[in-house]
Write an enzyme that holds these catalytic residues in place. Structure first.
Site, mmCIF file in Angstrom:
data_model
loop_
_atom_site.group_PDB
_atom_site.id
_atom_site.type_symbol
_atom_site.label_atom_id
_atom_site.label_comp_id
_atom_site.label_asym_id
_atom_site.label_seq_id
_atom_site.Cartn_x
_atom_site.Cartn_y
_atom_site.Cartn_z
ATOM 1 N N ASN A 10 170.414 24.843 -19.672
ATOM 2 C CA ASN A 10 170.526 23.386 -19.513
ATOM 3 C C ASN A 10 169.207 22.906 -18.933
ATOM 4 O OD1 ASN A 10 171.167 20.759 -19.022
ATOM 5 N ND2 ASN A 10 172.703 21.173 -17.417
ATOM 6 N N LYS A 12 168.147 20.002 -18.702
ATOM 7 C CA LYS A 12 168.263 18.674 -18.077
ATOM 8 C C LYS A 12 167.095 17.793 -18.543
ATOM 9 C CE LYS A 12 170.859 20.782 -14.377
ATOM 10 N NZ LYS A 12 171.298 20.762 -12.989
ATOM 11 N N HIS A 98 179.001 17.157 -17.591
ATOM 12 C CA HIS A 98 178.225 17.745 -16.493
ATOM 13 C C HIS A 98 178.396 16.872 -15.248
ATOM 14 C CE1 HIS A 98 174.916 19.114 -14.065
ATOM 15 N NE2 HIS A 98 174.924 20.215 -14.788
ATOM 16 N N GLU A 100 176.372 15.805 -13.197
ATOM 17 C CA GLU A 100 175.361 14.735 -13.094
ATOM 18 C C GLU A 100 175.751 13.540 -13.970
ATOM 19 O OE1 GLU A 100 172.069 17.320 -14.026
ATOM 20 O OE2 GLU A 100 172.414 18.376 -12.134
ATOM 21 N N GLU A 170 181.296 24.679 -12.808
ATOM 22 C CA GLU A 170 180.084 24.502 -12.011
ATOM 23 C C GLU A 170 180.418 23.805 -10.701
ATOM 24 O OE1 GLU A 170 176.368 24.436 -14.684
ATOM 25 O OE2 GLU A 170 177.186 22.423 -14.659
ATOM 26 N N GLY A 176 171.678 23.539 -8.367
ATOM 27 C CA GLY A 176 170.321 23.212 -7.948
ATOM 28 C C GLY A 176 170.074 23.417 -6.455
ATOM 29 N N SER A 216 173.079 27.639 -9.741
ATOM 30 C CA SER A 216 172.096 28.558 -9.168
ATOM 31 C C SER A 216 172.161 29.979 -9.729
ATOM 32 C CB SER A 216 172.193 28.568 -7.638
ATOM 33 O OG SER A 216 171.919 27.268 -7.129
HETATM 34 P P1 PGA Z 1 171.176 25.128 -11.696
HETATM 35 O O1 PGA Z 1 171.951 24.047 -12.607
HETATM 36 O O2 PGA Z 1 171.237 26.419 -12.457
HETATM 37 O O3 PGA Z 1 169.801 24.591 -11.557
HETATM 38 O O4 PGA Z 1 171.933 25.207 -10.406
HETATM 39 C C1 PGA Z 1 173.082 24.400 -13.339
HETATM 40 C C2 PGA Z 1 173.601 23.205 -14.077
HETATM 41 O O5 PGA Z 1 173.592 22.107 -13.502
HETATM 42 O O6 PGA Z 1 174.031 23.306 -15.249
#
Ligand code: PGA
Length: 254
Positions: A10, A12, A98, A100, A170, A176, A216
């Site tokens: 991903n 982003k 997601h 976000e 998640e 993140g 992460s």
């Molecule tokens: P990350 O993000 O691996 O940077 O924690 C995962 C995600 O949001 O899909």
């Protein structure tokens, strides 16, 4: 293990064109060895879908994912991208829900139910994201909360359609932050979600659905997390932006 094991990137809203090209070049400069049930999904920003598709076309076990699709089929929705457009260019997956998107763009379980339906009608396979905030985890109600996300967005689907879904668990507190859920916490939630799916669609369907962990994931922890019996790979943000890291994540698939 018959279930599909997926390392999903991903990206982003990261990388400029030339950076995206060089990341894809680096990822594919050596052949990647896949078992028959293993797959990579490249979740790239819309402007880079064609670029990613041109790499995926030459590599079996590699598919492309969009990071969103519209809630409406087509028409006067300036700035939106429809499931039909994505399907027509050869995109296989779409990441939906997601955290976000839920947090910054107001996507509710009901909106996501619409997006999932349209994606499926247009032949896309949704990677449906779910997960709880830290407050919910600390209150101990995470299982019910996440199961309710599935119920409200997915459980109206027919069995035929539901079987095309990939779920990505998640926990928001792990995205993140560098603070991954422990392998046990991931396994516990994944097993719980599989039991909620079994209650709705039966054991056979529940056992066929890939449930990815996200938050992460990186080269150093992928193998341990993916090694859990109910974890079928990962949805990977930060670590998917570096070829070496992401190749290690792929190598962690079981
Ligand atoms: P990350 O993000 O691996 O940077 O924690 C995962 C995600 O949001 O899909």
């Amino acid at each position: 293990m018959n279930r599909k094991q997926i390392a999903a990137a991903n990206w982003k809203m990261n990388l400029k064109w030339a950076q995206a090209e060089s990341l894809l070049n680096d990822l594919f400069k050596q052949p990647i060895h896949f078992s028959p049930n293993q797959q990579v999904a490249l979740g790239v920003p819309f402007p880079y879908l064609s670029m990613a598709l041109s790499y995926a076309k030459n590599h079996s076990h590699v598919e492309v994912a969009a990071q969103n699709s519209a809630q409406y089929a087509s028409g006067a929705y300036t700035g939106e991208t429809s499931a039909e457009m994505l399907q027509s260019m050869g995109v296989h997956y779409v990441i939906l829900g997601h955290s976000e998107r839920r947090e910054y763009f107001g996507e509710t379980n009901a909106v996501l139910a619409e997006k999932v339906k349209l994606a499926l009608q247009n032949g896309l396979a949704p990677i449906f994201c779910c997960g709880e905030s830290l407050t919910i985890r600390e209150s101990g109600t995470q299982n019910e909360y996440v199961a309710n996300q599935l119920k409200e967005s997915l459980f109206d689907l027919s069995e035929f359609d539901f079987k095309k879904i990939v779920i990505a668990y998640e926990p928001i507190w792990a995205i993140g932050t560098g603070k991954t859920a422990t392998a046990e916490q991931a396994q516990e939630m994944h097993a719980y979600l599989r039991s909620a799916i079994a209650a709705q669609y039966g054991e056979e369907v529940a056992n066929s659905i890939s449930i990815l962990y996200g938050g992460s994931v990186k080269g150093a922890n992928a193998k341990e997390i993916f090694g859990q019996p109910d974890v079928d790979g990962g949805l990977v943000g930060g670590a998917s932006l570096k070829a070496d890291e992401f190749l290690q994540v792929i190598a962690g698939l079981k």
